[in-house]
Design a protein around this motif. Structure first.
Motif, mmCIF file in Angstrom:
data_model
loop_
_atom_site.group_PDB
_atom_site.id
_atom_site.type_symbol
_atom_site.label_atom_id
_atom_site.label_comp_id
_atom_site.label_asym_id
_atom_site.label_seq_id
_atom_site.Cartn_x
_atom_site.Cartn_y
_atom_site.Cartn_z
ATOM 1 N N LEU A 107 3.123 37.710 -89.775
ATOM 2 C CA LEU A 107 3.364 38.472 -91.010
ATOM 3 C C LEU A 107 4.823 38.337 -91.413
ATOM 4 O O LEU A 107 5.716 38.702 -90.644
ATOM 5 N N ARG A 108 5.058 37.821 -92.610
ATOM 6 C CA ARG A 108 6.427 37.651 -93.085
ATOM 7 C C ARG A 108 6.589 38.322 -94.443
ATOM 8 O O ARG A 108 6.302 37.729 -95.484
ATOM 9 N N PRO A 109 7.033 39.558 -94.452
ATOM 10 C CA PRO A 109 7.171 40.278 -95.718
ATOM 11 C C PRO A 109 8.461 39.891 -96.436
ATOM 12 O O PRO A 109 9.529 39.890 -95.831
ATOM 13 N N GLY A 250 2.822 27.716 -94.247
ATOM 14 C CA GLY A 250 3.412 29.041 -94.079
ATOM 15 C C GLY A 250 4.872 28.958 -93.658
ATOM 16 O O GLY A 250 5.700 29.786 -94.050
ATOM 17 N N ASP A 251 5.191 27.958 -92.857
ATOM 18 C CA ASP A 251 6.579 27.750 -92.444
ATOM 19 C C ASP A 251 7.444 27.455 -93.675
ATOM 20 O O ASP A 251 8.491 28.075 -93.877
ATOM 21 N N LEU A 252 6.961 26.545 -94.524
ATOM 22 C CA LEU A 252 7.742 26.151 -95.708
ATOM 23 C C LEU A 252 7.817 27.283 -96.723
ATOM 24 O O LEU A 252 8.892 27.606 -97.238
ATOM 25 N N SER A 254 7.447 30.441 -96.438
ATOM 26 C CA SER A 254 8.170 31.667 -96.074
ATOM 27 C C SER A 254 9.683 31.464 -96.180
ATOM 28 O O SER A 254 10.410 32.399 -96.512
ATOM 29 N N ASP A 255 10.179 30.277 -95.913
ATOM 30 C CA ASP A 255 11.609 30.031 -96.157
ATOM 31 C C ASP A 255 11.916 30.148 -97.646
ATOM 32 O O ASP A 255 12.936 30.716 -98.052
ATOM 33 N N CYS A 256 11.021 29.612 -98.447
ATOM 34 C CA CYS A 256 11.191 29.682 -99.901
ATOM 35 C C CYS A 256 11.185 31.146 -100.356
ATOM 36 O O CYS A 256 12.073 31.589 -101.083
HETATM 37 MG MG MG Z 1 10.549 28.095 -90.330
#
Ligand code: MG
Ligand code: IPM
Length: 369
Positions: A107-109, A250-252, A254-256
């Motif tokens: 979970l990345r809020p 999701g990795d990309l 979430s950085d954005c």
């Molecule tokens: Mg990352």
């Protein structure tokens, strides 16, 4: 008296130890105020573990992580370890924790604090009030798919292979987390893949839709290609409520999404496993930012993502919503008061160090408690 909560702290490399130290100060504050007491064990991970034991995650540390009620993780990696063989690199320590703890839901809020609107590179009206939850699948996909590796071909050239692979249960369990979260939020889910070019994406889309129709008819579901999602995140991010996507996208994304909030130094995360029969979930909490070797050891880093990850731990692992809000409010008030680490600095605000940000948070906690 219920048993103390067992916490494993893995500060890791780079700025990991300095941001984690600010969390340790808040843990002491909770203890002194008798709000909560944690049994804290600290251990090595990543390059630090490699230097001490020749492996980025010692088996004893893995065992401690499996036994803990929650793991707090700082960051891993740095130039010192970049030329190590793949399997010994610091990142493998984190990936092993995720895999063996079966932390499939990340979970990345991404939330914009009003005080930081000016710190974002986007226009204020685009991001004011932004509140997105990215649910990233964390134990499958191309990160772990087989076959993988680099081979030398008969003609002497080489071939690198990774495999993107998802099964129905892997898709369904993470989609379920997204739908459940959406129910407690604004009832909207965007499922993100590349069904236009990948069969695994087509399966993803079909399974998510099936689950929605069978069990979550109250949720508004949209399907979106990952490239379009990246574009929409900077064009009109407020169209999103919950985004559910695979491990790599999701990795990309979430950085954005993190940069919408002003700084990568603001984004916390929770990685959760399935609940067992007693309702207990394995869980690891970590700031989304990495080890930032360029500023490591200089007391410059922003500890807020790590502190907000600690707040997520209180909420998701220990059902301490009120205490989590206390930490979040302290962060909000410090920002409102103009306290800024270097990554957040705007005209008219003064730059503070990592530990001074910690001081400011403790001062706000004293005021709020
Ligand atoms: Mg990352
Ligand atoms: C993240 C990081 C990790 C990932 C690295 C450090 C292995 O970028 O958590 O987003 O790629 O998952």
């Amino acid at each position: 008296m219920p048993a103390n909560k067992k916490l494993l702290i893995l500060p890791g490399d780079g700025i990991g130890p300095e941001v984690m130290h600010q969390v340790e100060r808040v843990i002491e504050w909770f203890d002194k105020r008798r709000i909560a007491t944690f049994d804290v064990t600290e251990d090595l991970v990543g390059g630090a573990a490699y230097d001490a034991h020749g492996t980025p995650l010692h088996n004893d540390t893995m065992r401690r992580a499996l036994e803990a009620d929650a793991v707090l993780f700082g960051a891993v990696g740095g130039p010192k370890w970049e030329s190590l063989p793949f399997g010994l690199r610091p990142e493998r320590g984190l990936l092993r924790l995720r895999k063996e703890m079966d932390l499939f839901a990340n979970l990345r809020p991404a939330m914009v604090f009003d005080a930081l609107i000016g710190a974002s590179t986007l226009r204020p009206e685009v991001i004011r009030g932004l509140d997105i939850m990215i649910v990233r699948e964390l134990t499958g996909g191309v990160y772990f798919g087989e076959p993988r590796g680099i081979e030398t071909l008969p003609d002497g050239t080489r071939r690198g292979v990774n495999t993107q692979v998802y099964t129905t249960p892997e898709i369904v369990r993470v989609a379920r987390v997204a739908f459940e979260l959406a129910r407690k939020r604004h009832g909207k889910v965007h499922s993100v893949e590349k069904a236009n070019v990948m069969e695994s994406g087509e399966l993803w889309r079909e399974e998510v839709q099936k689950l929605r129709d069978a069990e979550y008819p109250d949720i508004e579901l949209h399907h979106m290609y990952a490239d379009n999602c990246a574009m929409q995140l900077v064009r009109n991010p407020k169209q999103f409520d919950v985004i559910v996507t695979d491990n790599l996208f999701g990795d990309l994304l979430s950085d954005c999404a993190a940069m919408l909030t002003g700084s990568l130094g603001m984004l916390p995360s929770a990685s959760l496993g399935a609940a067992d029969s007693s309702g207990r979930r394995r869980a690891l909490y970590e700031p989304v930012h990495g080890s930032a070797p360029d500023i490591a050891g200089q007391n410059k880093a922003n500890p807020l993502a790590c502190l907000l990850s600690f707040a997520m731990m209180l909420r998701y692992s220990f059902d301490m919503g009120q205490e989590a809000s206390l930490v979040e409010n302290a962060v909000k008030r410090a920002l409102d008061a103009g306290v800024r680490t270097a990554d957040l600095v705007q005209g008219g605000t003064k730059t503070v160090s990592c530990s001074e940000m910690g001081d400011a948070i403790l001062k706000e906690l004293d005021r709020l408690a």
